[in-house]
Design a protein around this motif. Sequence first.
Motif, PDB file in Angstrom:
ATOM      1  N   GLN A   1      10.907  10.142   5.114  1.00 43.33           N
ATOM      2  CA  GLN A   1      10.889   8.900   4.339  1.00 43.33           C
ATOM      3  C   GLN A   1      10.485   7.719   5.211  1.00 43.33           C
ATOM      4  O   GLN A   1       9.714   6.861   4.786  1.00 43.33           O
ATOM      5  CB  GLN A   1      12.252   8.647   3.701  1.00 43.33           C
ATOM      6  CG  GLN A   1      12.544   9.565   2.549  1.00 43.33           C
ATOM      7  CD  GLN A   1      13.928   9.355   1.982  1.00 43.33           C
ATOM      8  OE1 GLN A   1      14.901   9.226   2.721  1.00 43.33           O
ATOM      9  NE2 GLN A   1      14.016   9.336   0.665  1.00 43.33           N
TER      10      GLN A   1
ATOM     11  N   VAL B   1       6.780   7.940   5.876  1.00 42.28           N
ATOM     12  CA  VAL B   1       5.984   7.510   4.718  1.00 42.28           C
ATOM     13  C   VAL B   1       5.839   5.987   4.715  1.00 42.28           C
ATOM     14  O   VAL B   1       4.779   5.459   4.368  1.00 42.28           O
ATOM     15  CB  VAL B   1       6.622   8.024   3.401  1.00 42.28           C
ATOM     16  CG1 VAL B   1       6.034   7.331   2.186  1.00 42.28           C
ATOM     17  CG2 VAL B   1       6.452   9.522   3.296  1.00 42.28           C
ATOM     18  N   GLU B   2       6.886   5.294   5.114  1.00 36.57           N
ATOM     19  CA  GLU B   2       6.827   3.824   5.169  1.00 36.57           C
ATOM     20  C   GLU B   2       5.722   3.336   6.099  1.00 36.57           C
ATOM     21  O   GLU B   2       5.063   2.349   5.832  1.00 36.57           O
ATOM     22  CB  GLU B   2       8.167   3.259   5.652  1.00 36.57           C
ATOM     23  CG  GLU B   2       9.218   3.192   4.594  1.00 36.57           C
ATOM     24  CD  GLU B   2       8.913   2.142   3.550  1.00 36.57           C
ATOM     25  OE1 GLU B   2       8.428   1.051   3.903  1.00 36.57           O
ATOM     26  OE2 GLU B   2       9.166   2.428   2.379  1.00 36.57           O
TER      27      GLU B   2
ATOM     28  N   LEU C   1       0.286   4.279   3.136  1.00 33.79           N
ATOM     29  CA  LEU C   1      -0.033   4.688   1.769  1.00 33.79           C
ATOM     30  C   LEU C   1       0.062   3.490   0.836  1.00 33.79           C
ATOM     31  O   LEU C   1       0.679   2.473   1.172  1.00 33.79           O
ATOM     32  CB  LEU C   1       0.941   5.775   1.308  1.00 33.79           C
ATOM     33  CG  LEU C   1       0.967   7.065   2.126  1.00 33.79           C
ATOM     34  CD1 LEU C   1       2.105   7.955   1.654  1.00 33.79           C
ATOM     35  CD2 LEU C   1      -0.345   7.795   2.009  1.00 33.79           C
TER      36      LEU C   1
ATOM     37  N   ALA D   1       3.689   5.734  -1.939  1.00 32.63           N
ATOM     38  CA  ALA D   1       4.845   5.777  -1.046  1.00 32.63           C
ATOM     39  C   ALA D   1       6.138   5.780  -1.850  1.00 32.63           C
ATOM     40  O   ALA D   1       7.079   6.528  -1.535  1.00 32.63           O
ATOM     41  CB  ALA D   1       4.813   4.592  -0.087  1.00 32.63           C
TER      42      ALA D   1
END
Length: 85
Positions: free
Chosen positions: A20, A23-24, A28, A33
Amino acid sequence: MNTKLYAGIYVVLFVFATAQVAVEFAGLTYWTAFGVIMALSAVKAVLVAAYFQHLRYEPRAVTYVVTIGLVAALALTLAASYSIT
């Protein structure tokens, strides 16, 4: 209690939390995201409820009661968010 199972689930939760954060910083789009983070969060919530809150070993009726409560809380939250405008 199966210590190896709990340790394995802990590792999965740790990996998902790290994913997670990754992803930050992945660059994206916001909604992509958001979708990935929400999907990972849902899996984490199911794992925590099933194993650490022992719902997996309870009768199905208890799981249904918890699920109905969750759906009701989400419905009330959604209704409240639309009534604010």
